[in-house]
Write an enzyme that holds these catalytic residues in place. Structure first.
Site, PDB file in Angstrom:
ATOM      1  N   ARG A   1       0.828  -1.200   0.000  1.00 47.60           N
ATOM      2  CA  ARG A   1       0.000   0.000   0.000  1.00 47.60           C
ATOM      3  C   ARG A   1       0.873   1.265   0.000  1.00 47.60           C
ATOM      4  NH1 ARG A   1      -5.569   0.907   1.491  1.00 47.60           N
ATOM      5  NH2 ARG A   1      -6.345  -1.182   1.370  1.00 47.60           N
TER       6      ARG A   1
ATOM      7  N   ARG B   1      -9.674   3.868  -2.505  1.00 54.60           N
ATOM      8  CA  ARG B   1      -8.628   3.267  -1.668  1.00 54.60           C
ATOM      9  C   ARG B   1      -8.182   4.233  -0.582  1.00 54.60           C
ATOM     10  NH1 ARG B   1      -5.741  -1.208  -2.802  1.00 54.60           N
ATOM     11  NH2 ARG B   1      -3.885  -0.305  -1.883  1.00 54.60           N
TER      12      ARG B   1
ATOM     13  N   LEU C   1      -5.839   6.173   1.680  1.00 56.18           N
ATOM     14  CA  LEU C   1      -4.510   6.719   1.410  1.00 56.18           C
ATOM     15  C   LEU C   1      -3.706   6.771   2.705  1.00 56.18           C
ATOM     16  CD1 LEU C   1      -5.915   9.519  -0.862  1.00 56.18           C
ATOM     17  CD2 LEU C   1      -4.372   7.687  -1.633  1.00 56.18           C
TER      18      LEU C   1
ATOM     19  N   HIS D   1     -17.898  12.761   0.166  1.00 59.19           N
ATOM     20  CA  HIS D   1     -18.320  11.510   0.789  1.00 59.19           C
ATOM     21  C   HIS D   1     -19.851  11.446   0.812  1.00 59.19           C
ATOM     22  CE1 HIS D   1     -18.158   8.032   3.402  1.00 59.19           C
ATOM     23  NE2 HIS D   1     -19.108   8.595   4.128  1.00 59.19           N
TER      24      HIS D   1
ATOM     25  N   GLU E   1     -24.199  16.093  -5.025  1.00 60.06           N
ATOM     26  CA  GLU E   1     -22.725  16.115  -5.043  1.00 60.06           C
ATOM     27  C   GLU E   1     -22.223  16.979  -6.183  1.00 60.06           C
ATOM     28  OE1 GLU E   1     -21.085  12.187  -5.194  1.00 60.06           O
ATOM     29  OE2 GLU E   1     -22.105  11.527  -3.365  1.00 60.06           O
TER      30      GLU E   1
HETATM   31  N1  NHR Z   1      -7.673   8.382   2.849  1.00 63.21           N
HETATM   32  C1  NHR Z   1      -7.492   9.014   4.004  1.00 63.21           C
HETATM   33  N2  NHR Z   1      -6.305   8.897   4.599  1.00 63.21           N
HETATM   34  N3  NHR Z   1      -8.445   9.766   4.609  1.00 63.21           N
HETATM   35  C2  NHR Z   1      -9.647   9.874   4.035  1.00 63.21           C
HETATM   36  O1  NHR Z   1     -10.571  10.617   4.635  1.00 63.21           O
HETATM   37  C3  NHR Z   1      -9.925   9.214   2.809  1.00 63.21           C
HETATM   38  C4  NHR Z   1      -8.877   8.461   2.241  1.00 63.21           C
HETATM   39  C5  NHR Z   1      -9.084   7.760   1.041  1.00 63.21           C
HETATM   40  C6  NHR Z   1     -10.322   7.787   0.433  1.00 63.21           C
HETATM   41  C7  NHR Z   1     -12.711   8.429   0.382  1.00 63.21           C
HETATM   42  C8  NHR Z   1     -13.630   7.596   1.292  1.00 63.21           C
HETATM   43  C9  NHR Z   1     -15.093   7.876   1.064  1.00 63.21           C
HETATM   44  O2  NHR Z   1     -15.473   9.007   0.695  1.00 63.21           O
HETATM   45  C10 NHR Z   1     -11.363   8.516   1.006  1.00 63.21           C
HETATM   46  C11 NHR Z   1     -11.167   9.238   2.170  1.00 63.21           C
HETATM   47  C12 NHR Z   1     -12.377   4.105   0.512  1.00 63.21           C
HETATM   48  C13 NHR Z   1     -12.672   3.410   1.670  1.00 63.21           C
HETATM   49  C14 NHR Z   1     -12.306   1.964   1.839  1.00 63.21           C
HETATM   50  O3  NHR Z   1     -12.639   1.344   2.834  1.00 63.21           O
HETATM   51  C15 NHR Z   1     -13.290   4.104   2.685  1.00 63.21           C
HETATM   52  C16 NHR Z   1     -13.596   5.453   2.538  1.00 63.21           C
HETATM   53  C17 NHR Z   1     -13.288   6.131   1.359  1.00 63.21           C
HETATM   54  C18 NHR Z   1     -12.682   5.453   0.348  1.00 63.21           C
HETATM   55  N4  NHR Z   1     -11.557   1.369   0.872  1.00 63.21           N
HETATM   56  C19 NHR Z   1     -11.082  -0.006   0.894  1.00 63.21           C
HETATM   57  C20 NHR Z   1      -9.584  -0.019   1.193  1.00 63.21           C
HETATM   58  O4  NHR Z   1      -9.148  -1.017   1.797  1.00 63.21           O
HETATM   59  C21 NHR Z   1     -11.265  -0.673  -0.440  1.00 63.21           C
HETATM   60  C22 NHR Z   1     -12.690  -0.761  -0.841  1.00 63.21           C
HETATM   61  C23 NHR Z   1     -12.875  -1.163  -2.305  1.00 63.21           C
HETATM   62  O5  NHR Z   1     -11.900  -1.230  -3.068  1.00 63.21           O
HETATM   63  O6  NHR Z   1     -14.033  -1.361  -2.686  1.00 63.21           O
HETATM   64  O7  NHR Z   1      -8.840   0.884   0.784  1.00 63.21           O
HETATM   65  O8  NHR Z   1     -15.932   6.988   1.327  1.00 63.21           O
HETATM   66  C1  GAR Z   2     -19.857   9.332  -5.368  1.00 61.13           C
HETATM   67  O1  GAR Z   2     -21.200   9.234  -4.976  1.00 61.13           O
HETATM   68  C2  GAR Z   2     -18.989   9.553  -4.159  1.00 61.13           C
HETATM   69  O2  GAR Z   2     -19.598  10.284  -3.140  1.00 61.13           O
HETATM   70  C3  GAR Z   2     -18.745   8.151  -3.723  1.00 61.13           C
HETATM   71  O3  GAR Z   2     -18.634   7.388  -4.890  1.00 61.13           O
HETATM   72  C4  GAR Z   2     -19.378   7.997  -5.928  1.00 61.13           C
HETATM   73  C5  GAR Z   2     -18.483   8.166  -7.107  1.00 61.13           C
HETATM   74  O4  GAR Z   2     -19.237   8.455  -8.236  1.00 61.13           O
HETATM   75  N1  GAR Z   2     -17.539   8.040  -2.963  1.00 61.13           N
HETATM   76  C6  GAR Z   2     -17.276   7.006  -2.208  1.00 61.13           C
HETATM   77  O5  GAR Z   2     -18.090   6.139  -1.969  1.00 61.13           O
HETATM   78  C7  GAR Z   2     -15.882   6.971  -1.670  1.00 61.13           C
HETATM   79  N2  GAR Z   2     -15.704   5.812  -0.877  1.00 61.13           N
HETATM   80  P1  GAR Z   2     -18.561   9.079  -9.521  1.00 61.13           P
HETATM   81  O6  GAR Z   2     -17.377   8.189  -9.876  1.00 61.13           O
HETATM   82  O7  GAR Z   2     -19.637   9.007 -10.565  1.00 61.13           O
HETATM   83  O8  GAR Z   2     -18.162  10.481  -9.196  1.00 61.13           O
END
Ligand code: NHR
Ligand code: GAR
Length: 217
Positions: free
Chosen positions: A68, A94, A96, A112, A177
């Protein structure tokens, strides 16, 4: 921030938020230009849609055996090369690592699909429906290492309808959004919104709670 601001958008999926941001730039509602689109998923529809518009779009999939943190370092290098003023997560799926987030602290935003702090993480629409919530929405927030826990700046709120399922609800949340993400980004490009030592400042005042916009959809 220079005019137009240099925007990098990170996606994993369809890219509808990316298109809404690009539309706002082209209309002149957002003083920015998308200088690159990055995706961890080569098959993301949003990459193809970006290229159709003539935008620079790159896939950076996880290489076999890559950790990662190695992947995030490679991603950070690709982002940095584009010299962004702002980096916008738009359906980037993913988590970060802290090194990535710290390098971009204050210039990294996410949208989000929930009314944070409710429903951090995944499956937000399903969870709101299962809880029997009357209201739902989306939040633009500064990204910190704490997943979906960074300071929120702008929220869109809608009513949940009796007949809603996950997909009807997701569709209405997405329409919001596409309005609030360009708005919040324009606040940054115009200098109205700044990030100072972990606190968002809007028009010179600390933003204790996000600005809330109700949508009647
Ligand atoms: N990274 C950090 N450090 N902080 C945040 O607030 C982040 C971030 C990366 C992405 C978007 C977030 C959302 O809007 C986001 C915010 C992915 C996951 C997750 O569990 C959760 C929240 C968000 C994005 N991802 C899994 C993972 O193991 C994979 C899930 C999949 O591939 O379907 O990375 O929701
Ligand atoms: C959006 O609804 C966003 O809020 C959500 O995924 C969609 C992306 O749509 N984000 C997450 O769930 C992050 N974990 P888009 O690719 O059409 O913009």
């Amino acid at each position: 921030m220079p005019s137009p601001a240099r925007l990098v958008v990170m996606i994993s999926g369809a890219g509808s938020n990316l298109l809404a941001l690009d539309d706002a730039c082209r209309r002149g509602d957002l003083d920015g230009q998308i200088v690159g689109v990055l995706s961890d998923r080569p098959a993301a529809l949003g990459l193809e849609r970006a290229r159709t518009r003539g935008l620079h779009a790159e896939a950076l999939p996880i290489a076999a055996g890559e950790s990662r943190s190695d992947h995030d370092a490679r991603l950070l290098a690709a982002v940095s090369k584009l010299q962004p003023d702002l980096v916008l997560l738009a359906g980037y799926m993913r988590i970060l690592d802290a090194a990535f987030v710290h390098a971009l602290q204050g210039r990294l935003l996410n949208i989000h699909p929930s009314l944070l702090p409710r429903y951090k993480g995944l499956h937000t629409h399903r969870r709101a429906l299962e809880a029997g919530d009357a209201l739902h929405g989306a939040t633009v927030h500064f990204v910190t290492p704490d997943l979906d826990g960074g300071p929120p700046v702008l929220q869109a709120r809608i009513k949940i309808n009796p007949g809603d399922d996950e997909s009807t609800l997701a569709a209405r949340v997405q329409r919001c959004e596409h309005v609030i993400y360009p708005t919040a980004v324009q606040w940054c490009t115009s200098g109205r919104l700044r990030y100072q030592e972990g606190t968002p400042m809007l028009d010179g005042h600390p933003l204790e709670t996000p600005v809330l916009q109700d949508f009647d959809l």
